[in-house]
Write a protein that holds these residues in place. Structure first.
Motif, PDB file in Angstrom:
ATOM      1  N   UNK A 521      71.180 -19.016 -67.299  1.00  0.00           N
ATOM      2  CA  UNK A 521      71.804 -18.687 -66.015  1.00  0.00           C
ATOM      3  C   UNK A 521      73.272 -19.075 -66.078  1.00  0.00           C
ATOM      4  N   UNK A 522      74.139 -18.209 -65.569  1.00  0.00           N
ATOM      5  CA  UNK A 522      75.545 -18.583 -65.443  1.00  0.00           C
ATOM      6  C   UNK A 522      75.944 -18.491 -63.979  1.00  0.00           C
ATOM      7  N   UNK A 523      77.072 -19.142 -63.653  1.00  0.00           N
ATOM      8  CA  UNK A 523      77.549 -19.242 -62.277  1.00  0.00           C
ATOM      9  C   UNK A 523      79.019 -18.827 -62.259  1.00  0.00           C
ATOM     10  N   UNK A 524      79.406 -18.022 -61.256  1.00  0.00           N
ATOM     11  CA  UNK A 524      80.786 -17.570 -61.241  1.00  0.00           C
ATOM     12  C   UNK A 524      81.322 -17.497 -59.817  1.00  0.00           C
ATOM     13  N   UNK A 536      81.003 -20.888 -65.019  1.00  0.00           N
ATOM     14  CA  UNK A 536      80.341 -22.063 -65.579  1.00  0.00           C
ATOM     15  C   UNK A 536      78.982 -21.609 -66.108  1.00  0.00           C
ATOM     16  N   UNK A 537      78.607 -22.122 -67.290  1.00  0.00           N
ATOM     17  CA  UNK A 537      77.310 -21.777 -67.849  1.00  0.00           C
ATOM     18  C   UNK A 537      77.379 -20.962 -69.125  1.00  0.00           C
ATOM     19  N   UNK A 541      74.545 -26.001 -73.091  1.00  0.00           N
ATOM     20  CA  UNK A 541      74.245 -27.194 -72.317  1.00  0.00           C
ATOM     21  C   UNK A 541      74.728 -27.181 -70.883  1.00  0.00           C
ATOM     22  N   UNK A 542      75.450 -26.157 -70.449  1.00  0.00           N
ATOM     23  CA  UNK A 542      75.923 -26.086 -69.066  1.00  0.00           C
ATOM     24  C   UNK A 542      74.810 -25.474 -68.207  1.00  0.00           C
ATOM     25  N   UNK A 543      73.967 -26.322 -67.662  1.00  0.00           N
ATOM     26  CA  UNK A 543      72.728 -25.826 -67.067  1.00  0.00           C
ATOM     27  C   UNK A 543      72.587 -26.121 -65.581  1.00  0.00           C
ATOM     28  N   UNK A 544      73.575 -26.777 -64.973  1.00  0.00           N
ATOM     29  CA  UNK A 544      73.412 -27.075 -63.548  1.00  0.00           C
ATOM     30  C   UNK A 544      74.332 -26.206 -62.711  1.00  0.00           C
ATOM     31  N   UNK A 545      74.019 -26.090 -61.423  1.00  0.00           N
ATOM     32  CA  UNK A 545      74.838 -25.310 -60.494  1.00  0.00           C
ATOM     33  C   UNK A 545      76.077 -26.118 -60.125  1.00  0.00           C
TER      34      UNK A 545
END
Length: 597
Positions: A521-524, A536-537, A541-545
């Protein structure tokens, strides 16, 4: 203002150049303007030299066929038409092309246009030698060196795509209309010798007013090209009797690597070219169409504004007319999905080379000419090359078919890597280390030098370890430039690396093995300009919101179809394209295909 390529017309064209096609069904028309006048007059000679390049500009030549389709589907690059069953261009990339390929089997194809360029070069070379007194340091000497070099460019690309080809080093006459293929070893030796002569004739970058632009031939490029060809000539490649190195002792590894090292060291010590200070700056410089010689680019194919399909083919995709371009194109090919995660996260080349977004459909903002688009993550499962960007150009592209962006044919970074490879083979890893370190220093911040440059390179204690590192460095440096395929062939790694890439894509999709820590999952969100993504993501290892103002989307850019269509036949049995049927049929039974075609 971009220096437009001069297309020969009128008097010079009528005087010198044949109007017949590459089928060579008739000899060139007799000159209506005496060659003595043309090749004793520098201004007319320059026009003739420019005419050697003109065949590259034709739609079915470099412009719209050779550059877009040779070199895709490697361990770094993928042509998206490959996943369309029966697509002619996809078949070219998937190692299953046939002599009747619908995109290529025509008499004005790249094969024909390359030989048209060679015929023009042959006429120029003969004319200048006969009438021009081309001494080193003279204008006519420069033009002879340019003609020899451009002929070598055409032949190097013919061999790269087709293996053994027709050797023509004199203008066609009635007795040489039909010729069979010659061993590529004969061609390699001739063009290496030709470039050795050209080196004595052309000037260094900025040494004269004829070498101030990367759109003209200079000594640094000639030496670099000679080194590249020497490495290819001594490397592995498919012959009719199998994959091997040349059996010609003149093309041995010892001879060719020494030649390549000598030429590269000459370029390096000349101080006339260097690495661009930053990797991003290098590509912004290209997109901004700065053609000043003496920077990293050694020579570029000089497309005019209304010709060429570099960004059109390889750029970040724009789905509609928007604030950056009136040409909604780009994205016909892109990096393989695993490549982004194979980069060191600190490597500044990564985020220039691998782009995970495209520009979405523009919305009406009251502008009568175009709307406003944002960068968007889509479900298209595509990555894009970030080296070519409409948004970095200083002019607005309005053509429906062409963007006018030059193609960098060779740059100084390759000189450094060839020097490293040759020095490693001849003298060991210690001799190669300085060249590899120089290239990696540009890729990392100064705070990373101790670990990413010095410690990394110093740990390469054997020839094999150094060669393996050079192979990897080449991948990270040249993705999207269509240089990888020939390099893998000469290292005898084409099939091996493509099979490895299929395995990597399978592991990436499953998030197993070396890709187990890649987020799903990625966040933008958007920056203040409302068009640029903040994400982010993407990193491992970038796994949190990161916050409520971010939007979450599923991140899986691998499909079974794409993995399975990276290649559809053993690449090592189809390293070359077939000669197209139209040329076989028009050869008076002198041409045949090899390699099972």
């Amino acid at each position: 203002m971009k220096n437009k390529i001069l297309i020969i017309t009128g008097l010079i064209l009528a005087a010198m150049l044949s109007s017949c096609g590459e089928d060579f069904m008739e000899a060139p028309a007799k000159s209506t303007l005496d060659e003595q006048l043309i090749f004793s007059t520098p201004g007319l000679t320059k026009g003739a030299i420019d005419g050697i390049i003109e065949p590259m500009m034709e739609t079915n030549s470099y412009r719209g066929r050779f550059l877009p389709f040779y070199g895709t589907n490697t361990d770094t690059e993928y042509l998206y038409d490959s996943e369309n069953d029966g697509d002619a261009e996809g078949e070219l990339a998937r190692y299953v092309a046939t002599a009747n390929n619908a995109s290529m089997n025509r008499d004005d194809n790249a094969w024909a246009e390359m030989y048209k360029g060679i015929e023009r070069a042959n006429i120029c070379i003969r004319g200048i030698r006969t009438y021009g007194n081309p001494e080193p340091g003279t204008e006519l000497g420069q033009y002879l060196g340019e003609a020899l070099t451009l002929r070598a460019v055409y032949y190097a690309d013919l061999i790269k795509a087709w293996g053994d080809v027709i050797a023509r080093f004199e203008p066609i006459n009635s007795e040489t209309v039909y010729l069979p293929k010659s061993s590529r070893d004969i061609v390699y030796k001739q063009i290496i010798a030709d470039l050795g002569e050209a080196v004595t004739l052309v000037a260094w970058p900025n040494e004269t007013n004829l070498t101030t632009s990367v759109e003209r031939i200079n000594k640094a490029f000639v030496k670099g090209l000679r080194a590249r060809i020497a490495m290819a000539a001594s490397g592995y490649q498919q012959y009719p009797d199998g994959i091997r190195r040349s059996k010609d002792p003149e093309l041995s590894v010892a001879n060719m690597y020494q030649l390549a090292l000598t030429e590269c060291q000459s370029v390096i010590s000349s101080g006339t070219v260097s690495l661009f200070p930053t990797f991003e700056g290098l590509w912004r410089n290209l997109n901004e169409e700065n053609y000043n010689a003496g920077l990293e680019s050694l020579w570029e194919i000089p497309f005019a504004d209304g010709r060429g399909r570099v960004t059109f083919t390889f750029g970040i995709r724009h789905t509609s007319v928007d604030q950056h371009t009136a040409q909604p194109r780009g994205g016909q090919a892109g990096p393989v999905a695993n490549l982004f995660y194979d980069f060191d996260e600190a490597d500044e080349r990564r985020d220039i080379t691998c782009i995970p977004y495209e520009w979405g459909t523009a919305v009406d903002i009251g502008n009568p000419e175009y709307g406003f688009a944002q960068q968007e993550y889509t479900d298209s499962k595509r990555w894009y090359f970030g080296k070519y960007r409409y948004e970095w150009m200083n002019r607005r592209v309005t053509s429906t078919n062409d963007d006018g962006m030059n193609k960098i044919y060779m740059r100084y970074a390759e000189v450094l890597l060839i020097a490293a490879e040759a020095a490693n083979e001849l003298q060991g890893p210690g001799a190669a280390a300085p060249y590899l370190k120089e290239l990696r220093r540009r890729a990392f911040k100064t705070t990373d030098y101790a670990t990413k440059v010095d410690a990394y390179v110093n740990a390469l204690g054997s020839k094999q370890a150094m060669l393996d590192a050079i192979v990897e460095e080449h991948k990270f440096e040249f993705t999207g430039e269509m240089e990888r395929k020939q390099a893998l062939i000469r290292w005898n790694l084409l099939g091996t690396k493509l099979a490895e890439t299929k395995d990597k894509l399978i592991n990436l999709k499953a998030r197993t093995g070396e890709y187990a820590d890649v987020p799903s999952t990625i966040y933008y969100k958007y920056a203040a300009d409302n068009e640029t993504l903040i994400t982010y993501g993407l990193n491992r290892g970038e796994i949190y919101n990161p916050g409520p103002d971010y939007t979450a989307i599923n991140w899986d850019r691998v499909t079974e179809d794409r993995t399975n269509t990276l290649y559809s036949a053993d690449p090592d049995t189809k390293q070359f394209w077939p000669i197209w049927q139209v040329f076989i049929d028009g050869s008076n039974n002198t041409l045949t295909n090899d390699y099972g075609y």
